[in-house]
Design a protein around this motif. Structure first.
Motif, PDB file in Angstrom:
ATOM      1  N   HIS B 183     -52.544  21.931  48.783  1.00  0.00           N
ATOM      2  CA  HIS B 183     -52.541  23.380  48.624  1.00  0.00           C
ATOM      3  C   HIS B 183     -52.170  24.086  49.920  1.00  0.00           C
ATOM      4  N   TYR B 184     -52.210  23.339  51.034  1.00  0.00           N
ATOM      5  CA  TYR B 184     -52.020  24.001  52.331  1.00  0.00           C
ATOM      6  C   TYR B 184     -50.676  23.730  52.996  1.00  0.00           C
ATOM      7  N   ASN B 185     -49.816  22.900  52.387  1.00  0.00           N
ATOM      8  CA  ASN B 185     -48.530  22.677  53.079  1.00  0.00           C
ATOM      9  C   ASN B 185     -47.355  23.354  52.368  1.00  0.00           C
ATOM     10  N   GLY B 186     -47.625  24.550  51.876  1.00  0.00           N
ATOM     11  CA  GLY B 186     -46.545  25.368  51.324  1.00  0.00           C
ATOM     12  C   GLY B 186     -46.006  24.843  50.008  1.00  0.00           C
ATOM     13  N   ALA B 238     -50.223  26.632  41.689  1.00  0.00           N
ATOM     14  CA  ALA B 238     -49.504  25.830  42.683  1.00  0.00           C
ATOM     15  C   ALA B 238     -49.904  24.372  42.482  1.00  0.00           C
ATOM     16  N   ASN B 258     -45.116  29.514  50.339  1.00  0.00           N
ATOM     17  CA  ASN B 258     -45.496  30.023  51.656  1.00  0.00           C
ATOM     18  C   ASN B 258     -45.013  29.097  52.762  1.00  0.00           C
ATOM     19  N   SER B 259     -45.193  29.534  53.982  1.00  0.00           N
ATOM     20  CA  SER B 259     -44.801  28.729  55.129  1.00  0.00           C
ATOM     21  C   SER B 259     -45.693  27.494  55.232  1.00  0.00           C
ATOM     22  N   ASN B 260     -45.344  26.617  56.149  1.00  0.00           N
ATOM     23  CA  ASN B 260     -46.111  25.392  56.339  1.00  0.00           C
ATOM     24  C   ASN B 260     -46.314  25.120  57.820  1.00  0.00           C
ATOM     25  N   ILE B 261     -47.488  25.513  58.349  1.00  0.00           N
ATOM     26  CA  ILE B 261     -47.781  25.227  59.767  1.00  0.00           C
ATOM     27  C   ILE B 261     -48.496  23.887  59.916  1.00  0.00           C
ATOM     28  N   THR B 262     -48.833  23.222  58.816  1.00  0.00           N
ATOM     29  CA  THR B 262     -49.565  21.954  58.937  1.00  0.00           C
ATOM     30  C   THR B 262     -48.624  20.833  59.387  1.00  0.00           C
ATOM     31  N   PRO B 263     -49.180  19.740  59.867  1.00  0.00           N
ATOM     32  CA  PRO B 263     -48.312  18.617  60.247  1.00  0.00           C
ATOM     33  C   PRO B 263     -47.684  17.906  59.041  1.00  0.00           C
ATOM     34  N   LYS B 264     -48.090  18.247  57.839  1.00  0.00           N
ATOM     35  CA  LYS B 264     -47.615  17.538  56.640  1.00  0.00           C
ATOM     36  C   LYS B 264     -46.327  18.173  56.116  1.00  0.00           C
TER      37      LYS B 264
END
Lengths: 298, 298
Positions: B183-186, B238, B258-264
């Protein structure tokens, strides 16, 4: 560890950063939970243990609907006033004039000052920090729908140490959701356990760095390898829940948030508490300190 | 509905867009599921009904690990080759030189051509579209860790209709996750039910619009009010899951990420199928069609 010269005396820097040209990961040298669990603690032992291990704690609906309504109304009032203001406390989006943040809101009489002295909240904060506390920094972050921008990963402590002279890790942030946090509207993300390591960043600190860094940070940014390593170990958590929910997180917990293209805005209030035994010294960058509205010195 | 002049004859435009200076929401005039459920259908009746109602379907681990490994290796090979290439099929990030997308990958012999003829996938696609199909467009989208950019909300059909001359809503996209979607990598977000309305966008279509729009779209973008209304009705989904999972979604389903600031990182393959009974005509913009690698005409 490096010894830097200040105007007062030689001083040991336990958390050197922006000094070397290669990043490194250092061990934390301070406790996470500085107090003890007692019969007066609002947090359970389990919650304190969770915070110690993970560096954050999510408390759903900590503030009730009426309290949130008051805070939201006050936030909107300040935003409207901020549109026409040239005050330094008003930070705008990097590519525009939209209000991104308003600082030092705890100085405003009323709802936000009340939060800074909120009995249930202070019970928790003082329990974790093991002393009386004061507000080091406060702000509203406006993350509008459709165009909300990301906040890249960072440890607050890195900046507070280097640019404000906060000596030890004995501070925390409380993020109050003024609107429901969904997984898709750019919620706060934390890396559990990251608070136990300190990423010493590369680079330097330009004069008056804060004038740009509050819009978009370029120095004091953790490197990709260190972040990848931290996330490999413990993943990423992004607590979601109703307006009025709070996330309390350690000053050194790595956190950030993605953009928000959804129609659901995600405004929130940050209130940062520091232990009275951890007051600011001269910045470890050797530069002049940031202004009072960003880091309380008095 | 408006009647536009083409070189051939007067033609009815069922989905006019970029014509008026105010947005409007029109009803869909085409079925969503064009075929029937039969004993040969891989999709259950419930899945077809879900797709009809919501405009998308998530199939976890549709491709197995070995298949994903082959696709990923091929995607990386094409990206490496693309770095030094000046081919039109290579689209770069708006603020840099990083490869954002590679188009027309189904023309490459091997893994991606195989996907375009994949028996299980075609069973599903032909069942939904109710006819034989062909690949209208294919691409890899690279969403790197740390710096992955957002894709703003859009209906693919709006662009395919206006800029490519796709007459009716009888096409769909299949998004294949080459990496796990969190859910957090865009991840891809969809608005359920949005496929049953057509947002007629404001503005115009500049000449050679695609040269910029594939990097960052400015025309054919839905307005805030219409989006808000759609999301109020049905929320946002999503789907997340392992590499090899696919999302099949209608050509008119509102989607974005959305954007993806995570390393994944979150790389994925899009394969767009159109009914052979819905072949491209002249663009409804009245401009010249986009090139073959973006919308198959032959």
């Amino acid at each position: 560890m490096s010894i830097i010269q200040t105007s007062d005396a030689k001083r040991v820097d336990l958390y050197p950063s922006r000094i070397n040209d290669k990043p490194s990961i250092l061990e934390r040298k301070d406790p996470v939970v500085h107090g003890e669990h007692t019969k007066d603690s609002l947090l359970s032992r389990e919650q304190l243990d969770f915070y110690e291990k993970n560096g954050y704690l999510f408390l759903e609906s900590f503030f009730n609907e009426e309290e949130v309504a008051v805070l939201s109304a006050e936030a909107n009032r300040l935003k409207e006033a901020g549109k026409k203001s040239s005050a330094d406390e008003i930070i705008r989006e990097p590519n525009g004039n939209e209000v991104r943040s308003i600082f030092a809101i705890h100085r405003e009489k009323g709802a936000f000052e009340d939060i800074s002295m909120h009995a249930r909240l202070l019970n928790i904060v003082e329990n974790i920090l093991g002393s009386s506390v004061y507000v080091h920094q406060s702000r509203i972050n406006f993350k509008p729908g459709f165009t909300g921008k990301e906040f890249y990963w960072h440890s607050d402590f890195e900046t507070w140490h280097v640019e404000d002279g906060m000596p030890r890790m004995r501070a925390l942030s409380c993020s109050i959701a003024l609107e429901e946090n969904y997984h898709y509207n750019g919620p706060l993300m934390v890396v559990p356990g990251s608070h136990k390591k300190f990423i010493s960043c590369v680079g330097q600190t330009p004069d008056d760095h804060y004038k740009e860094s509050l819009r978009k940070q370029e120095y004091g940014v953790p490197d990709h390898n260190s972040l990848t390593q931290m996330v490999e170990e413990a993943g990423i958590e992004a607590p979601t829940g109703k307006a009025g929910s709070i996330v309390i997180f350690d000053c050194n917990t790595m956190h950030g948030s993605n953009s928000n293209i959804t129609p659901k805005s995600r405004n929130n209030v940050f209130m940062v508490f520091n232990s009275v035994e951890n007051k600011l010294q001269e910045p470890f960058s050797g530069k002049k300190p940031r202004p009072e509205y960003i880091g309380t010195r008095e």
